[in-house]
Design a protein around this motif. Structure first.
Motif, PDB file in Angstrom:
ATOM      1  N   PRO A 281     -12.435  36.492  -0.453  1.00  0.00           N
ATOM      2  CA  PRO A 281     -11.893  37.501   0.197  1.00  0.00           C
ATOM      3  C   PRO A 281     -12.522  37.670   1.478  1.00  0.00           C
ATOM      4  O   PRO A 281     -13.753  37.231   1.609  1.00  0.00           O
ATOM      5  CB  PRO A 281     -12.410  38.983  -0.662  1.00  0.00           C
ATOM      6  CG  PRO A 281     -12.546  38.403  -2.028  1.00  0.00           C
ATOM      7  CD  PRO A 281     -12.898  37.108  -1.784  1.00  0.00           C
ATOM      8  N   TRP A 292      -6.774  34.772   9.013  1.00  0.00           N
ATOM      9  CA  TRP A 292      -6.854  34.704   7.335  1.00  0.00           C
ATOM     10  C   TRP A 292      -5.796  33.313   7.407  1.00  0.00           C
ATOM     11  O   TRP A 292      -4.684  33.409   7.570  1.00  0.00           O
ATOM     12  CB  TRP A 292      -6.302  35.618   6.799  1.00  0.00           C
ATOM     13  CG  TRP A 292      -6.184  35.615   5.189  1.00  0.00           C
ATOM     14  CD1 TRP A 292      -7.505  35.671   4.372  1.00  0.00           C
ATOM     15  CD2 TRP A 292      -5.033  35.443   4.535  1.00  0.00           C
ATOM     16  NE1 TRP A 292      -6.892  35.395   3.237  1.00  0.00           N
ATOM     17  CE2 TRP A 292      -5.466  35.151   3.345  1.00  0.00           C
ATOM     18  CE3 TRP A 292      -3.755  35.464   4.777  1.00  0.00           C
ATOM     19  CZ2 TRP A 292      -4.527  34.890   2.144  1.00  0.00           C
ATOM     20  CZ3 TRP A 292      -2.843  35.030   3.867  1.00  0.00           C
ATOM     21  CH2 TRP A 292      -3.238  34.861   2.416  1.00  0.00           C
ATOM     22  N   TRP A 305     -11.936  47.204   4.236  1.00  0.00           N
ATOM     23  CA  TRP A 305     -10.937  46.342   3.848  1.00  0.00           C
ATOM     24  C   TRP A 305     -11.438  44.716   3.895  1.00  0.00           C
ATOM     25  O   TRP A 305     -11.979  44.327   4.465  1.00  0.00           O
ATOM     26  CB  TRP A 305      -9.662  46.563   4.881  1.00  0.00           C
ATOM     27  CG  TRP A 305      -9.131  47.688   4.599  1.00  0.00           C
ATOM     28  CD1 TRP A 305      -9.055  48.805   5.486  1.00  0.00           C
ATOM     29  CD2 TRP A 305      -8.408  48.203   3.381  1.00  0.00           C
ATOM     30  NE1 TRP A 305      -8.503  49.850   5.088  1.00  0.00           N
ATOM     31  CE2 TRP A 305      -7.788  49.479   3.963  1.00  0.00           C
ATOM     32  CE3 TRP A 305      -7.968  47.805   2.355  1.00  0.00           C
ATOM     33  CZ2 TRP A 305      -6.998  50.508   3.077  1.00  0.00           C
ATOM     34  CZ3 TRP A 305      -7.152  48.512   1.351  1.00  0.00           C
ATOM     35  CH2 TRP A 305      -6.727  49.706   1.920  1.00  0.00           C
ATOM     36  N   SER A 306     -10.814  43.948   2.847  1.00  0.00           N
ATOM     37  CA  SER A 306     -10.799  42.626   2.812  1.00  0.00           C
ATOM     38  C   SER A 306      -9.447  42.280   2.751  1.00  0.00           C
ATOM     39  O   SER A 306      -8.555  42.756   2.193  1.00  0.00           O
ATOM     40  CB  SER A 306     -11.714  42.026   1.643  1.00  0.00           C
ATOM     41  OG  SER A 306     -13.203  42.674   2.006  1.00  0.00           O
ATOM     42  N   VAL A 308      -6.957  39.149   1.027  1.00  0.00           N
ATOM     43  CA  VAL A 308      -6.735  38.151  -0.016  1.00  0.00           C
ATOM     44  C   VAL A 308      -5.237  37.555  -0.046  1.00  0.00           C
ATOM     45  O   VAL A 308      -4.385  38.514   0.054  1.00  0.00           O
ATOM     46  CB  VAL A 308      -6.996  38.471  -1.378  1.00  0.00           C
ATOM     47  CG1 VAL A 308      -8.705  38.973  -1.303  1.00  0.00           C
ATOM     48  CG2 VAL A 308      -6.552  39.918  -1.640  1.00  0.00           C
ATOM     49  N   ARG A 313      -1.077  39.489  -7.397  1.00  0.00           N
ATOM     50  CA  ARG A 313      -1.210  40.841  -7.272  1.00  0.00           C
ATOM     51  C   ARG A 313       0.185  41.519  -6.804  1.00  0.00           C
ATOM     52  O   ARG A 313       0.065  42.776  -6.633  1.00  0.00           O
ATOM     53  CB  ARG A 313      -2.304  41.073  -6.021  1.00  0.00           C
ATOM     54  CG  ARG A 313      -3.636  40.568  -6.143  1.00  0.00           C
ATOM     55  CD  ARG A 313      -4.566  40.829  -5.078  1.00  0.00           C
ATOM     56  NE  ARG A 313      -6.054  40.365  -5.263  1.00  0.00           N
ATOM     57  CZ  ARG A 313      -6.501  39.332  -5.255  1.00  0.00           C
ATOM     58  NH1 ARG A 313      -5.824  38.116  -4.781  1.00  0.00           N
ATOM     59  NH2 ARG A 313      -7.927  38.751  -5.375  1.00  0.00           N
ATOM     60  N   PRO A 347      -3.926  46.588  -4.408  1.00  0.00           N
ATOM     61  CA  PRO A 347      -3.680  46.209  -3.061  1.00  0.00           C
ATOM     62  C   PRO A 347      -2.709  46.694  -2.329  1.00  0.00           C
ATOM     63  O   PRO A 347      -1.736  47.330  -2.744  1.00  0.00           O
ATOM     64  CB  PRO A 347      -3.199  44.755  -3.593  1.00  0.00           C
ATOM     65  CG  PRO A 347      -2.634  44.892  -4.584  1.00  0.00           C
ATOM     66  CD  PRO A 347      -3.476  46.047  -5.462  1.00  0.00           C
TER      67      PRO A 347
END
Length: 395
Positions: A281, A292, A305-306, A308, A313, A347
């Motif tokens: 993450p 990202w 927050w992170s 992924v 999910r 999420p």
């Protein structure tokens, strides 16, 4: 030449020196570069290639590090264009090296920065690309200026190329340069910088125009996959052969998924990569953009927050977020960015709680300009593209 132009255009020039830490004379070279830049009215900054150096492939490693350091310095300065002094000799030397198996890229007058993601949105301009190296030296002599000959240039393949071509040029210059392949020395007094920086109305190239052969497919795969590792040439050739036969198929290559159905070609991130190599993450710092997966620049204003991938999910998303994700092709949904928070098991799509810029469309647009031979403009580098969205429910 750049500072002469900048005084007329009322622009700032920043000179960047990269010290690779490979030559004992580099400290004195740095001082010379700084003094010369400031004498000409340019700002100056030094960047160093720190850390261990590769035991093999040193020139390629140095090139990657150099472009990343240059891109970071340009971003810090707010610049969108970096000027390089490559010449026609560099072009011919590169051709000589590629004929002998080098993977060195071709030099173009305009090209996107090869550093990724450091070079996102950054273009490289080479206004001297059709001048001979010796013509530039003559220009320096006429100004009473000198230059540095890096002895490292003679140790590797570039040095072998120069020696081989020097012998060939001495015997048969037309075999190397042909007829009219470079401009006359008189043109050195007026480099074509103004044409590249002057504002003008422009229309972005439609997707697909100006591309041919493997360059376009390779660039599109890189943009979709979000990295800078070119696909292997044999696998790229095999993919081109399959496309030429016009049969429907699905394939993966260099982190991208390729779906061909009739006259439609879809190239997107291979979400299965996240299952094979689950990414760590990415924590987000409030108000600080983070890249990202090489495909999205994400900025949030809240802590905790992170980022992924959505793979695994999607079912946990809210109904509204699943409806938005459903607008993407099914194979692309697992590669969408979602945000998770400590203590909150649910999420959310990144667009819901962050500002998200899709980097792949802009990267591909810049590559299109380069491959098509169109000269882009500095102002074009900030135009919005499809995929960069302000409304959270549309992308």
């Amino acid at each position: 030449m750049a500072t002469d132009w900048a005084r007329i255009a009322r622009r700032r020039v920043l000179a960047i020196t990269v010290d690779h830490g490979l030559n004992p004379d580099s400290a004195s070279w740095n001082r010379l570069c700084e003094a010369e830049a400031r004498r000409l009215g340019a700002d100056w900054v030094l960047r160093r290639w720190e850390g261990d150096k590769p035991s093999t492939g040193l020139p390629a490693g140095a090139r990657r590090a150099r472009h990343a350091l240059i891109a970071d310095a340009a971003r810090d300065a707010g610049a969108r264009v970096v000027l390089f002094g490559h010449t026609a000799d560099d072009v011919v030397e590169g051709d000589w090296m590629r004929e002998r198996g080098s993977t060195l890229g071709r030099l173009r007058e305009w090209s996107p920065s090869p550093a990724w993601p450091e070079g996102r949105g950054l273009m490289l301009l080479r206004p001297m690309l059709s001048e001979r190296r010796e013509a530039l030296r003559d220009s320096l002599r006429a100004r009473g200026a000198g230059w540095i000959d890096d002895p490292g240039n003679t140790r590797f393949e570039r040095g072998r190329a120069r020696q081989a071509l020097a012998a060939l040029i001495a015997d048969a210059p037309e075999a190397v340069w042909g007829d009219g392949s470079y401009r006359s020395e008189a043109s050195l007094s007026a480099p074509r910088l103004a044409d590249c920086f002057a504002p003008r109305a422009s229309t972005p190239l439609p997707l697909g125009e100006g591309f041919e052969g493997g360059d376009d497919l390779s660039a599109t795969i890189l943009c979709a996959a979000g990295h800078d590792r070119l696909p292997r040439s044999d696998r790229l050739d095999a993919l081109l052969d399959r496309l030429a036969r016009s049969h429907p198929f699905t394939a993966t290559l260099a982190g991208a998924r390729i779906e061909a159905t009739g006259h439609r070609l879809l190239i997107l991130r291979e979400a299965g990569e996240f299952r094979r190599r689950p990414p760590v993450p990415l924590p987000l710092t409030p108000d600080r953009p983070a890249v990202w997966d090489g495909r999205y620049e994400i900025t949030t204003s809240e802590p905790g927050w992170s980022v992924v991938p959505a793979l695994g999910r999607l079912a946990a998303l809210s109904d509204a977020d699943r409806a938005v994700a459903a607008r993407s092709p099914a194979a692309a949904r697992g590669a969408l960015p979602v945000l998770i928070r400590d203590g909150d098991p649910r999420p959310v799509l990144a667009w819901r709680n962050a500002r998200v810029l899709a980097l792949a469309p802009r990267r591909l647009k810049l590559a299109q300009w380069a491959f098509s031979g169109e000269t882009t403009q500095e102002r074009d580098l900030v135009s919005p593209v499809h995929g960069e969205t302000l409304p959270p429910d549309l992308f």
